[in-house]
Design a protein around this motif. Sequence first.
Motif, PDB file in Angstrom:
ATOM      1  N   HIS A  65     -58.432 -37.207  49.729  1.00  0.00           N
ATOM      2  CA  HIS A  65     -58.153 -36.528  50.995  1.00  0.00           C
ATOM      3  C   HIS A  65     -56.650 -36.589  51.286  1.00  0.00           C
ATOM      4  CE1 HIS A  65     -58.234 -35.679  55.310  1.00  0.00           C
ATOM      5  NE2 HIS A  65     -59.465 -35.230  55.152  1.00  0.00           N
ATOM      6  N   PRO A  66     -56.060 -35.455  51.701  1.00  0.00           N
ATOM      7  CA  PRO A  66     -54.606 -35.420  51.887  1.00  0.00           C
ATOM      8  C   PRO A  66     -54.096 -36.449  52.896  1.00  0.00           C
ATOM      9  CG  PRO A  66     -55.667 -33.406  52.723  1.00  0.00           C
ATOM     10  CD  PRO A  66     -56.687 -34.148  51.922  1.00  0.00           C
ATOM     11  N   ARG A  67     -54.884 -36.761  53.925  1.00  0.00           N
ATOM     12  CA  ARG A  67     -54.412 -37.735  54.919  1.00  0.00           C
ATOM     13  C   ARG A  67     -55.139 -39.062  54.818  1.00  0.00           C
ATOM     14  NH1 ARG A  67     -55.971 -33.805  57.845  1.00  0.00           N
ATOM     15  NH2 ARG A  67     -57.439 -35.145  58.946  1.00  0.00           N
ATOM     16  N   ARG A  68     -56.440 -39.000  54.560  1.00  0.00           N
ATOM     17  CA  ARG A  68     -57.240 -40.229  54.652  1.00  0.00           C
ATOM     18  C   ARG A  68     -57.317 -41.001  53.354  1.00  0.00           C
ATOM     19  NH1 ARG A  68     -62.619 -37.965  56.672  1.00  0.00           N
ATOM     20  NH2 ARG A  68     -63.252 -40.129  56.910  1.00  0.00           N
ATOM     21  N   GLY A  69     -56.709 -40.468  52.303  1.00  0.00           N
ATOM     22  CA  GLY A  69     -56.713 -41.195  51.029  1.00  0.00           C
ATOM     23  C   GLY A  69     -57.986 -40.949  50.242  1.00  0.00           C
ATOM     24  N   LEU A  70     -58.277 -41.841  49.324  1.00  0.00           N
ATOM     25  CA  LEU A  70     -59.423 -41.658  48.431  1.00  0.00           C
ATOM     26  C   LEU A  70     -60.725 -42.008  49.171  1.00  0.00           C
ATOM     27  CD1 LEU A  70     -59.801 -40.871  45.405  1.00  0.00           C
ATOM     28  CD2 LEU A  70     -59.987 -43.312  44.934  1.00  0.00           C
ATOM     29  N   LEU A  71     -61.581 -41.024  49.350  1.00  0.00           N
ATOM     30  CA  LEU A  71     -62.827 -41.245  50.086  1.00  0.00           C
ATOM     31  C   LEU A  71     -63.995 -41.468  49.129  1.00  0.00           C
ATOM     32  CD1 LEU A  71     -62.625 -38.568  52.944  1.00  0.00           C
ATOM     33  CD2 LEU A  71     -61.768 -40.926  52.904  1.00  0.00           C
ATOM     34  N   SER A  72     -64.841 -42.424  49.485  1.00  0.00           N
ATOM     35  CA  SER A  72     -66.041 -42.703  48.698  1.00  0.00           C
ATOM     36  C   SER A  72     -67.109 -41.651  49.018  1.00  0.00           C
ATOM     37  CB  SER A  72     -66.532 -44.117  49.028  1.00  0.00           C
ATOM     38  OG  SER A  72     -67.774 -44.066  49.673  1.00  0.00           O
ATOM     39  N   PRO A  73     -68.008 -41.413  48.076  1.00  0.00           N
ATOM     40  CA  PRO A  73     -69.056 -40.415  48.318  1.00  0.00           C
ATOM     41  C   PRO A  73     -69.930 -40.736  49.534  1.00  0.00           C
ATOM     42  CG  PRO A  73     -69.425 -41.602  46.248  1.00  0.00           C
ATOM     43  CD  PRO A  73     -68.067 -41.962  46.723  1.00  0.00           C
ATOM     44  N   MET A  74     -70.012 -42.011  49.883  1.00  0.00           N
ATOM     45  CA  MET A  74     -70.785 -42.402  51.069  1.00  0.00           C
ATOM     46  C   MET A  74     -70.255 -41.684  52.310  1.00  0.00           C
ATOM     47  SD  MET A  74     -72.554 -44.981  49.725  1.00  0.00           S
ATOM     48  CE  MET A  74     -72.530 -46.720  49.301  1.00  0.00           C
ATOM     49  N   GLU A  75     -68.962 -41.327  52.287  1.00  0.00           N
ATOM     50  CA  GLU A  75     -68.346 -40.736  53.476  1.00  0.00           C
ATOM     51  C   GLU A  75     -68.520 -39.226  53.558  1.00  0.00           C
ATOM     52  OE1 GLU A  75     -64.596 -42.682  54.835  1.00  0.00           O
ATOM     53  OE2 GLU A  75     -64.630 -43.522  52.803  1.00  0.00           O
ATOM     54  N   PHE A  76     -69.059 -38.599  52.491  1.00  0.00           N
ATOM     55  CA  PHE A  76     -69.186 -37.143  52.601  1.00  0.00           C
ATOM     56  C   PHE A  76     -70.404 -36.534  51.909  1.00  0.00           C
ATOM     57  CE2 PHE A  76     -66.378 -38.085  49.033  1.00  0.00           C
ATOM     58  CZ  PHE A  76     -66.836 -37.254  48.026  1.00  0.00           C
ATOM     59  N   ILE A  77     -71.113 -37.288  51.063  1.00  0.00           N
ATOM     60  CA  ILE A  77     -72.238 -36.681  50.331  1.00  0.00           C
ATOM     61  C   ILE A  77     -73.395 -36.308  51.265  1.00  0.00           C
ATOM     62  CG2 ILE A  77     -74.120 -37.177  48.698  1.00  0.00           C
ATOM     63  CD1 ILE A  77     -71.739 -36.313  47.201  1.00  0.00           C
ATOM     64  N   ASP A  78     -73.724 -37.202  52.202  1.00  0.00           N
ATOM     65  CA  ASP A  78     -74.823 -36.909  53.133  1.00  0.00           C
ATOM     66  C   ASP A  78     -74.543 -35.638  53.929  1.00  0.00           C
ATOM     67  OD1 ASP A  78     -76.359 -38.965  52.353  1.00  0.00           O
ATOM     68  OD2 ASP A  78     -75.980 -40.237  54.110  1.00  0.00           O
ATOM     69  N   GLN A  79     -73.310 -35.544  54.424  1.00  0.00           N
ATOM     70  CA  GLN A  79     -72.929 -34.363  55.210  1.00  0.00           C
ATOM     71  C   GLN A  79     -72.934 -33.103  54.340  1.00  0.00           C
ATOM     72  OE1 GLN A  79     -72.883 -33.672  58.158  1.00  0.00           O
ATOM     73  NE2 GLN A  79     -71.821 -31.702  58.127  1.00  0.00           N
TER      74      GLN A  79
END
Length: 280
Positions: A65-79
């Motif tokens: 993510h350009p601002r939030r850094g490296l995001l884990s799948p837990m943070e976006f797969i469900d959505q």
Amino acid sequence: ESKSAGRNTMRFFDPTMQALVAQRTAIDRELRLALKRSELVLFYQPVVDEQAQMVGVEALVRWQHPRRGLLSPMEFIDQAEQSGLILPLGQWVLRKACEQLVQWAAQPATAQLTMAVNVSARQFRHPEFVEQVLEVMRATGVAAHLLKLEITESLLVTDMLEVIEKMQALRTMQVTFSLDDFGTGYSSLSYLKRLPLDQLKIDQSFVRDVLTDSHDAAIAQTVITLGQSLNLSVVAEGVETHGQWQFLAQRGCKLFQGYLFGKPVPVAQLPLSCLSWPLV
Ligand code: C2E
Ligand code: MG
Ligand code: MG
Ligand code: MG
């Protein structure tokens, strides 16, 4: 009448709920852009045999993510699953993973490595799923027997026949199937004998305390024995210590995945030239 009902509904709308919805819409919008801007990356985690030799990997998506850094799948797969973005996302993951597999196939040292790809329930249920997998296989020229699709028990709640048909269609092409997080979902054993599976993955929640919790140990042993009886390979997930590895190996488990052998890393950081780890 219905308008005022709508207003009433709004009045009772919990502000934290509202914030959550706004946040989700934002994630949607950003994720859609992320797909366009190639902000997703695949990490790979080794799957090893009893000698700790790497025999394959699991592809695990991350979002740079350009601002939030490296995001884990837990943070976006469900959505992504809820919004339907899991469809293009899943297709991207599959294509990337197959392209990597093709590169490995060109080198003797890596030619036998298998690639496990997670498939969400919504992705699998899509009417075009089989065709889309076949399309990626055609486009990349991947050796299908090295491709392993990981499904979860959540898929098995409805339409078992349809699930079985789709699995069989892909199995005809030599794609294999693994049941991920086994034991955490709907624990009906009757589907196990009906599903054309190749592998069970013992969920990491049973591995974590396998040395100290007799229930977890019993469950792990049961899954290993079940796999042996049904002629399915068994992978223990989340192996972090030598003790857990030894315990599971002694009970007949032959494949392992976990931080003990390697965390998920970008492809360049996989120890491909050194395909074994010393016994710790
Ligand atoms: P999963 O498929 O069960 O993957 C295993 C998860 O356990 C990964 O988390 C991995 O990093 C983590 N893990 C592996 N070894 C250890 C260990 O020794 N200790 C601990 N504490 N954790 C370990 P990750 O990468 O955060 O992925 C979480 C979940 O997100 C995955 O669980 C999978 O359900 C989902 N996911 C990841 N990539 C994809 C994808 O491309 N598509 C779909 N649909 N889902 C994905
Ligand atoms: Mg998985
Ligand atoms: Mg799992
Ligand atoms: Mg999981």
